[in-house]
Design a protein around this motif. Structure first.
Motif, PDB file in Angstrom:
ATOM      1  N   CYS A  51      43.600  30.723  37.799  1.00  0.00           N
ATOM      2  CA  CYS A  51      44.205  31.993  37.398  1.00  0.00           C
ATOM      3  C   CYS A  51      43.338  32.646  36.326  1.00  0.00           C
ATOM      4  N   VAL A  52      43.106  33.946  36.487  1.00  0.00           N
ATOM      5  CA  VAL A  52      42.256  34.689  35.562  1.00  0.00           C
ATOM      6  C   VAL A  52      43.049  35.877  35.017  1.00  0.00           C
ATOM      7  N   ALA A  53      43.079  36.008  33.698  1.00  0.00           N
ATOM      8  CA  ALA A  53      43.814  37.109  33.051  1.00  0.00           C
ATOM      9  C   ALA A  53      43.192  38.452  33.403  1.00  0.00           C
ATOM     10  N   HIS A  54      44.047  39.445  33.582  1.00  0.00           N
ATOM     11  CA  HIS A  54      43.555  40.800  33.845  1.00  0.00           C
ATOM     12  C   HIS A  54      42.710  41.313  32.690  1.00  0.00           C
ATOM     13  N   THR A  57      37.082  40.044  30.289  1.00  0.00           N
ATOM     14  CA  THR A  57      35.928  40.943  30.392  1.00  0.00           C
ATOM     15  C   THR A  57      34.775  40.261  31.127  1.00  0.00           C
ATOM     16  N   THR A  58      34.901  38.969  31.379  1.00  0.00           N
ATOM     17  CA  THR A  58      33.858  38.212  32.066  1.00  0.00           C
ATOM     18  C   THR A  58      34.087  38.153  33.571  1.00  0.00           C
ATOM     19  N   TRP A  59      35.339  38.080  33.995  1.00  0.00           N
ATOM     20  CA  TRP A  59      35.632  37.939  35.417  1.00  0.00           C
ATOM     21  C   TRP A  59      34.991  39.049  36.272  1.00  0.00           C
ATOM     22  N   PRO A  60      34.961  40.301  35.831  1.00  0.00           N
ATOM     23  CA  PRO A  60      34.296  41.318  36.655  1.00  0.00           C
ATOM     24  C   PRO A  60      32.830  40.979  36.965  1.00  0.00           C
ATOM     25  N   SER A  61      32.143  40.266  36.083  1.00  0.00           N
ATOM     26  CA  SER A  61      30.762  39.855  36.341  1.00  0.00           C
ATOM     27  C   SER A  61      30.683  38.692  37.318  1.00  0.00           C
ATOM     28  N   LEU A  62      31.746  37.904  37.399  1.00  0.00           N
ATOM     29  CA  LEU A  62      31.755  36.727  38.275  1.00  0.00           C
ATOM     30  C   LEU A  62      32.253  37.032  39.682  1.00  0.00           C
ATOM     31  N   ARG A  63      33.255  37.873  39.808  1.00  0.00           N
ATOM     32  CA  ARG A  63      33.930  38.036  41.100  1.00  0.00           C
ATOM     33  C   ARG A  63      33.059  38.573  42.226  1.00  0.00           C
ATOM     34  N   GLY A  64      31.955  39.216  41.905  1.00  0.00           N
ATOM     35  CA  GLY A  64      31.071  39.730  42.946  1.00  0.00           C
ATOM     36  C   GLY A  64      29.946  38.780  43.328  1.00  0.00           C
ATOM     37  N   LEU A  65      29.883  37.613  42.692  1.00  0.00           N
ATOM     38  CA  LEU A  65      28.797  36.680  42.970  1.00  0.00           C
ATOM     39  C   LEU A  65      29.023  35.948  44.298  1.00  0.00           C
ATOM     40  N   GLU A 119      37.633  32.991  48.307  1.00  0.00           N
ATOM     41  CA  GLU A 119      38.368  33.135  49.564  1.00  0.00           C
ATOM     42  C   GLU A 119      39.308  34.336  49.497  1.00  0.00           C
ATOM     43  N   GLN A 120      40.060  34.426  48.404  1.00  0.00           N
ATOM     44  CA  GLN A 120      40.953  35.564  48.205  1.00  0.00           C
ATOM     45  C   GLN A 120      41.368  35.654  46.747  1.00  0.00           C
ATOM     46  N   GLN A 121      41.834  36.843  46.387  1.00  0.00           N
ATOM     47  CA  GLN A 121      42.294  37.102  45.030  1.00  0.00           C
ATOM     48  C   GLN A 121      43.630  37.805  45.146  1.00  0.00           C
ATOM     49  N   VAL A 122      44.647  37.260  44.478  1.00  0.00           N
ATOM     50  CA  VAL A 122      46.009  37.797  44.576  1.00  0.00           C
ATOM     51  C   VAL A 122      46.472  38.225  43.186  1.00  0.00           C
ATOM     52  N   ARG A 123      46.837  39.473  43.054  1.00  0.00           N
ATOM     53  CA  ARG A 123      47.354  39.980  41.778  1.00  0.00           C
ATOM     54  C   ARG A 123      48.762  39.422  41.579  1.00  0.00           C
ATOM     55  N   SER A 124      49.004  38.817  40.408  1.00  0.00           N
ATOM     56  CA  SER A 124      50.307  38.216  40.150  1.00  0.00           C
ATOM     57  C   SER A 124      50.597  38.264  38.655  1.00  0.00           C
ATOM     58  N   GLY A 125      51.530  39.121  38.263  1.00  0.00           N
ATOM     59  CA  GLY A 125      51.859  39.262  36.846  1.00  0.00           C
ATOM     60  C   GLY A 125      50.671  39.767  36.066  1.00  0.00           C
ATOM     61  N   ASP A 126      50.371  39.114  34.933  1.00  0.00           N
ATOM     62  CA  ASP A 126      49.252  39.545  34.099  1.00  0.00           C
ATOM     63  C   ASP A 126      47.961  38.786  34.417  1.00  0.00           C
ATOM     64  N   HIS A 127      47.947  38.059  35.523  1.00  0.00           N
ATOM     65  CA  HIS A 127      46.778  37.306  35.974  1.00  0.00           C
ATOM     66  C   HIS A 127      46.509  37.585  37.457  1.00  0.00           C
ATOM     67  N   ASP A 128      45.323  37.208  37.892  1.00  0.00           N
ATOM     68  CA  ASP A 128      45.001  37.139  39.310  1.00  0.00           C
ATOM     69  C   ASP A 128      44.885  35.671  39.665  1.00  0.00           C
ATOM     70  N   ILE A 129      45.444  35.301  40.819  1.00  0.00           N
ATOM     71  CA  ILE A 129      45.257  33.961  41.353  1.00  0.00           C
ATOM     72  C   ILE A 129      44.039  34.049  42.262  1.00  0.00           C
ATOM     73  N   VAL A 130      42.997  33.323  41.911  1.00  0.00           N
ATOM     74  CA  VAL A 130      41.756  33.358  42.682  1.00  0.00           C
ATOM     75  C   VAL A 130      41.655  32.056  43.467  1.00  0.00           C
ATOM     76  N   VAL A 131      41.606  32.182  44.790  1.00  0.00           N
ATOM     77  CA  VAL A 131      41.486  31.026  45.672  1.00  0.00           C
ATOM     78  C   VAL A 131      40.021  30.918  46.093  1.00  0.00           C
ATOM     79  N   PHE A 132      39.458  29.722  45.899  1.00  0.00           N
ATOM     80  CA  PHE A 132      38.059  29.462  46.211  1.00  0.00           C
ATOM     81  C   PHE A 132      37.954  28.487  47.380  1.00  0.00           C
ATOM     82  N   ARG A 133      36.991  28.712  48.263  1.00  0.00           N
ATOM     83  CA  ARG A 133      36.664  27.743  49.303  1.00  0.00           C
ATOM     84  C   ARG A 133      35.573  26.831  48.746  1.00  0.00           C
ATOM     85  N   VAL A 134      35.812  25.539  48.828  1.00  0.00           N
ATOM     86  CA  VAL A 134      34.860  24.554  48.324  1.00  0.00           C
ATOM     87  C   VAL A 134      33.750  24.365  49.358  1.00  0.00           C
TER      88      VAL A 134
END
Length: 159
Positions: A51-54, A57-65, A119-134
């Motif tokens: 889970c990543v907080a909305h 300021t770092t997650w925007p740099s990571l999510r496109g990798l 794999e996917q990112q789901v907005r939930s409350g004040d965080h996003d749930i980020v699902v990763f494929r290993v």
């Protein structure tokens, strides 16, 4: 912070979690965050989540990798957890890490590591749930994990 949020934090803190570093190479430099919300999700397909907080300021740099590394910190890596959990500054200064050919950043000496794609990112409350494929993984069972409990870092004790 409201009284309800403080109470939620206190009660959520009663549940111990491992400490992970979610990191990758962005512009040739390591970028990462500490996360204590790591959860194995599925064996088939192999999925994990964080889970990543909305407000990150770092997650925007990571999510496109294309690839992101997740390292499960060892009990001896409390300072790494503090450094990567801090806001601002060079979070990787003094941290031993390595990059894979795909751009995952993995912390040396960690108890376990995963090379992942989002794999996917789901907005939930004040965080996003980020699902990763290993895509690749390994563990060092002899390394005890670092634990976050009651707003502080802890080590598991042998009974």
């Amino acid at each position: 912070m409201t009284a309800v949020r403080l109470e939620l934090r206190r009660v959520y803190g009663a549940y111990p979690t491992g400490v992970t570093v979610v990191a990758g190479l962005a512009g040739g430099r390591p970028v990462g965050i500490a996360a204590s919300s790591f959860v194995p999700v599925s064996l088939d397909p192999p999925l994990v989540s964080v889970c990543v907080a909305h407000t990150s300021t770092t997650w925007p740099s990571l999510r496109g990798l294309p690839r992101i590394g997740i390292s499960v910190l060892g009990a001896h890596q409390e300072e790494v957890g503090r450094r990567l959990g801090a806001r601002g500054g060079d979070r990787f200064a003094g941290v031993d890490w390595r990059a894979t050919v795909d751009g995952c950043v993995l912390i040396e000496g960690a108890a376990a590591w995963f090379e992942c794609t989002i794999e996917q990112q789901v907005r939930s409350g004040d965080h996003d749930i980020v699902v990763f494929r290993v895509r690749d993984l390994d563990a060092r069972p002899e390394v005890a994990p670092l634990v976050f409990h009651a707003s502080g870092f802890r080590r598991l004790s042998q009974a």
